[in-house]
Design a protein around this motif. Sequence first.
Motif, PDB file in Angstrom:
ATOM      1  N   ASP A 134       0.855  -1.187   0.000  1.00  0.00           N
ATOM      2  CA  ASP A 134       0.000   0.000   0.000  1.00  0.00           C
ATOM      3  C   ASP A 134       0.895   1.242   0.000  1.00  0.00           C
ATOM      4  OD1 ASP A 134      -0.011   1.549   2.717  1.00  0.00           O
ATOM      5  OD2 ASP A 134       0.030  -0.551   3.312  1.00  0.00           O
TER       6      ASP A 134
ATOM      7  N   CYS B 299       1.826   0.707   5.475  1.00  0.00           N
ATOM      8  CA  CYS B 299       1.598   0.247   6.853  1.00  0.00           C
ATOM      9  C   CYS B 299       2.864  -0.458   7.340  1.00  0.00           C
ATOM     10  CB  CYS B 299       0.400  -0.697   6.883  1.00  0.00           C
ATOM     11  SG  CYS B 299       0.750  -2.315   6.169  1.00  0.00           S
TER      12      CYS B 299
ATOM     13  N   CYS C 233      -0.676  -6.991   4.979  1.00  0.00           N
ATOM     14  CA  CYS C 233      -1.038  -5.561   4.951  1.00  0.00           C
ATOM     15  C   CYS C 233      -2.087  -5.238   6.013  1.00  0.00           C
ATOM     16  CB  CYS C 233      -1.550  -5.161   3.571  1.00  0.00           C
ATOM     17  SG  CYS C 233      -1.970  -3.409   3.478  1.00  0.00           S
ATOM     18  N   ARG C 234      -1.819  -4.179   6.802  1.00  0.00           N
ATOM     19  CA  ARG C 234      -2.669  -3.851   7.943  1.00  0.00           C
ATOM     20  C   ARG C 234      -3.848  -2.974   7.568  1.00  0.00           C
ATOM     21  NH1 ARG C 234      -2.623  -6.582  12.079  1.00  0.00           N
ATOM     22  NH2 ARG C 234      -2.824  -4.840  13.527  1.00  0.00           N
ATOM     23  N   ASN C 235      -3.724  -2.182   6.491  1.00  0.00           N
ATOM     24  CA  ASN C 235      -4.795  -1.227   6.207  1.00  0.00           C
ATOM     25  C   ASN C 235      -5.637  -1.600   4.989  1.00  0.00           C
ATOM     26  OD1 ASN C 235      -3.321  -0.431   3.953  1.00  0.00           O
ATOM     27  ND2 ASN C 235      -2.338   1.291   4.997  1.00  0.00           N
TER      28      ASN C 235
ATOM     29  N   CYS D  68       3.662  -3.666   5.227  1.00  0.00           N
ATOM     30  CA  CYS D  68       4.130  -3.375   3.869  1.00  0.00           C
ATOM     31  C   CYS D  68       5.520  -2.742   3.899  1.00  0.00           C
ATOM     32  CB  CYS D  68       3.140  -2.464   3.139  1.00  0.00           C
ATOM     33  SG  CYS D  68       1.619  -3.321   2.658  1.00  0.00           S
TER      34      CYS D  68
HETATM   35 ZN   LIG Z   1       0.017  -2.332   3.986  1.00  0.00          ZN
END
Ligand SMILES: [Zn+2]
Length: 354
Positions: A93, A97, A108-110, A100
């Motif tokens: 992203d 995040c 990926c967290r978001n 990433c």
């Molecule tokens: Zn991410």
Amino acid sequence: MRALTVRPGVPDSAEIRDVPEPPESDGPLLVQTLAVGLCGTDAEIVRADYGEAPLGEHHLVLGHENLGRVLAAPSGSGLSEGDLVVGIVRRPDPQPCPACAAGEWDFCRNGRYTEHGIKQLHGFARERWRAQPDAVVRIEPALGDHGVLLEPTTILAKAWEQVERATQRGAGLTPHVAVVTGAGPIGLLAALLGIQRGLEVHVLDLVEDGPKPELVEALGATYHSVPLPETGLSPDVVIECTGVASVVIDAMSCTGRDGVTCLTGVSPTGRSLRLDVGSLNRTAVLENDAIVGSVNANRRHYEAGAQALARADAGWLGRLVTRRLPLEKYADSLDRKPTDVKVVLTVSDEAAGS
Ligand SMILES: [Zn+2]
Ligand SMILES: [Zn+2]
């Protein structure tokens, strides 16, 4: 140039269209596509259950399982003209995040990651594409056409990594017996990676004939066409590759003591099943069971997957690809036949060899 495209959100909109050459802004590496594999995710995108076009565009070029040959590479990139490469599907992203930023875009967290052929980035079912050199993985020339199996293999390289991390919870949790549910391409590749780890591997599927039982036996694994509870097995590891609700429940509840279940199949929603949650929980707690979901892959898994394919028997890998069709026959490839394992679309006339 020709590309297989869909209009995300419009069912059955897949068609071969003429699309512009990839813009130089996509990256200095220019790749000629040799082949793409279509899988269940592509079928979902064609049904408009899934898939997003790049921002401001109506069409999405399909295809995330891919194999290409480098046409032009910038000097100092470690890549040269003629190299066989596989494009990495998910890109980090833009924020990025913490996952990433660490190169683990598979975590990926978001959720703002993008994916070639799936989410906001064109796929590889087109004659040529461009990328940054770090967005591809170079594979051994000896792997040849079998390189198109790398992307699905990365899913299992990650799944097995998650299993290995879960077996580090306690001393002496070294797994010996593994069960794989589903003998499609993902299940067969899961079995291959289990055999390569020295495990006793059992593969469960519904079919009683066709290529799947033979492919399992040829690996040195054991094939079963009955549900897991009827096998009498008490596995240390289950890799669930079907997403079928009843099979998922068996996978979670039939492991042995300190068992690890890794779920890789995506289930349809909206169907209900009677389930004794108390019993499932009681077993999981009293046996230290671990249940982990796993999706996608990062560069480390592409490299591990490439090594696993290089170690595999080339004849066996060749038998996984049961049909090769020209790009124009994409509809035939989505129409699964009982004898199909993996169907591959040839994009360029030139074969990769091997
Ligand atoms: Zn991410
Ligand atoms: Zn796929």
